[in-house]
Design an enzyme around this catalytic site. Structure first.
Site, mmCIF file in Angstrom:
data_model
loop_
_atom_site.group_PDB
_atom_site.id
_atom_site.type_symbol
_atom_site.label_atom_id
_atom_site.label_comp_id
_atom_site.label_asym_id
_atom_site.label_seq_id
_atom_site.Cartn_x
_atom_site.Cartn_y
_atom_site.Cartn_z
ATOM 1 N N SER A 59 0.835 -1.199 0.000
ATOM 2 C CA SER A 59 0.000 0.000 0.000
ATOM 3 C C SER A 59 0.868 1.247 0.000
ATOM 4 O O SER A 59 1.507 1.548 -0.997
ATOM 5 C CB SER A 59 -1.018 0.048 1.143
ATOM 6 O OG SER A 59 -1.936 1.100 0.908
ATOM 7 N N HIS A 113 5.182 13.605 7.191
ATOM 8 C CA HIS A 113 5.074 15.033 6.880
ATOM 9 C C HIS A 113 5.497 15.785 8.132
ATOM 10 O O HIS A 113 5.024 15.492 9.236
ATOM 11 C CB HIS A 113 3.647 15.398 6.493
ATOM 12 C CG HIS A 113 3.516 16.806 6.008
ATOM 13 N ND1 HIS A 113 3.974 17.218 4.775
ATOM 14 C CD2 HIS A 113 3.002 17.921 6.605
ATOM 15 C CE1 HIS A 113 3.740 18.509 4.629
ATOM 16 N NE2 HIS A 113 3.154 18.963 5.716
ATOM 17 N N CYS A 137 -1.158 -4.183 3.803
ATOM 18 C CA CYS A 137 -2.171 -5.227 3.710
ATOM 19 C C CYS A 137 -1.503 -6.510 3.219
ATOM 20 O O CYS A 137 -0.300 -6.546 2.992
ATOM 21 C CB CYS A 137 -3.301 -4.810 2.767
ATOM 22 S SG CYS A 137 -2.737 -4.426 1.096
#
Length: 402
Positions: free
Chosen positions: A65, A70, A85
């Site tokens: 995924s 940030h 996943c």
């Protein structure tokens, strides 16, 4: 989405990180890459951005995924998002753990959310700032009827029913709930021929009334779709064939798809009287809600007028827990304003309180209730004489109201 799909989504906030590190694009890129590799996750690509005058974003595209960081150098904060996943079950959490070790934050807040069908859940609001989480292993029904958002799913409490995000009943606890609502009414009523049930779409209360000796049960529910779906999917209450017979009126139970308010008006016009009337609806809301009118004074007055001599009104009245008992206190006040005798019942093994009102005054109704219990055709599995005595003791907050 396949039934086997499962993913883990970790959201983390790192506080108190060195401000220079928060603005160092290369070190942050390296830290994210090494953390992902250490967690056994496959990196497909990495995109990074240095902002002006400061701040960094690094985004990794993964086979499993994605992952991103940030930064806010001015406050020393870094926000982390990792979703994995497939076979890397613990990859997301391990990535965040390794990233924490690399960046040495002074404060860490982390939340893990399971994704996919196996990760579905209901967040049930209990009060201000309080939420109960229901993990759903399989969703059987998820639909919006004309009146509510209805969800039926498998949980750790068995197949469970939710309305607008609130648990209504579960396979494991429904008998405790329904007996707490019905049995005290059965043993308080002078006789038990005619019963009116408003709500209680599962059908358990109607069936319990027949087992207790009622020869006529009028079951009123405004939501046809919800009642039908309950019969199709719940392992308790009506089966689909039983519901069809009740809709036809071919037995003692007669289902009426109608507004409870309107049904009471029609019954009054016909002169029908009931030995027991039950109000079992989604919880009264502290805030304004349309169905609140079926808990309020005028509705109680309408129900009272339809009671036969010695008849009983039963209502689910809220929760006694001190931080969520506002609706129970409202119900307690209303019942005492409109009934000569009010009996409380709080189950040994359930969180809800029920109130029972009789028109005439009885100084001590509980001994008669325990005596009647021994002759009741319905044999409760969660209530005995001692439970009746204990359950009739009102919560302290009710007993000591000004």
């Amino acid at each position: 989405m396949t039934a086997e799909f499962t993913g883990w989504h970790v959201l983390a906030e790192f506080g108190g990180v060195d401000t220079e590190l928060c603005n160092d694009l290369q070190r942050l890129d390296d830290a994210l890459r090494q953390s992902l590799i250490g967690a056994g996750v496959t990196i497909c690509d990495v995109v990074r951005k240095q902002f002006t005058p400061q701040g960094v974003t690094v985004l990794a595209l993964l086979s499993e995924s994605h992952a991103s960081i940030h930064t806010y150098p001015e406050s020393g904060d870094i926000f982390v998002d990792v979703f994995t996943c497939g076979s890397i079950v613990a990859g997301a959490e391990k990535t965040v753990d390794l990233l924490r070790d690399a960046l040495s934050p002074k404060e860490v807040r982390m939340t893990t959310v399971r994704r996919g069908r196996a990760g579905q859940r209901v967040e049930e609001s209990l009060g201000a700032g309080l939420t109960r989480i229901w993990d759903l292993s399989e969703v059987l029904v998820d639909t919006r009827t004309d009146f509510q958002h209805l969800l039926i799913a498998r949980t750790a409490q068995g197949i469970s029913l939710f309305s607008d995000g609130d648990r209504q009943s579960t396979e494991f606890s429904q008998i405790t709930y329904h007996e707490a609502m019905m049995v005290p009414a059965f043993v308080l009523a002078e006789k038990l021929d005619n019963v009116l049930i408003i709500g209680s779409g599962e059908g358990v209360a109607s069936q319990m009334s027949v087992a207790a000796g009622a020869t006529r049960v009028d079951h009123v529910d405004i939501d046809r779709v919800a009642v039908q779906l309950c019969a199709e999917h719940l392992p308790y209450g009506y089966t689909t064939s039983e519901l069809a017979a009740a809709v036809e009126g071919s037995g003692p139970i007669r289902v009426h798809y109608a507004d409870g308010w309107d049904f009471l008006a029609g019954a009054a016009a016909e002169g029908v009287r009931y030995d027991v009337i039950v109000i079992d609806l989604p919880d009264e809301r502290v805030e304004d809600a349309q169905h609140n009118r079926l808990y309020e004074a005028e509705f109680l007055q309408r129900c009272r007028a339809l009671l036969a001599p010695g008849g009983v009104l039963s209502a689910q009245a809220g929760c006694a827990t001190m931080w969520r008992n506002e609706t129970l206190e409202r119900s307690w006040r209303r019942f005492h304003e409109h009934f000569g005798t009010v009996v409380h019942y709080g189950s040994d093994e359930h969180e809800w309180s029920f109130l029972f009102g009789l028109v005439d005054r009885i100084d001590d109704p509980v001994p008669g209730m325990t005596d009647r219990l021994t002759t009741l055709p319905y044999r409760p599995t969660t209530i005995d004489a001692r439970a009746l005595v204990r359950g009739a003791i009102e919560p302290y907050a009710l007993r000591n109201r000004d």
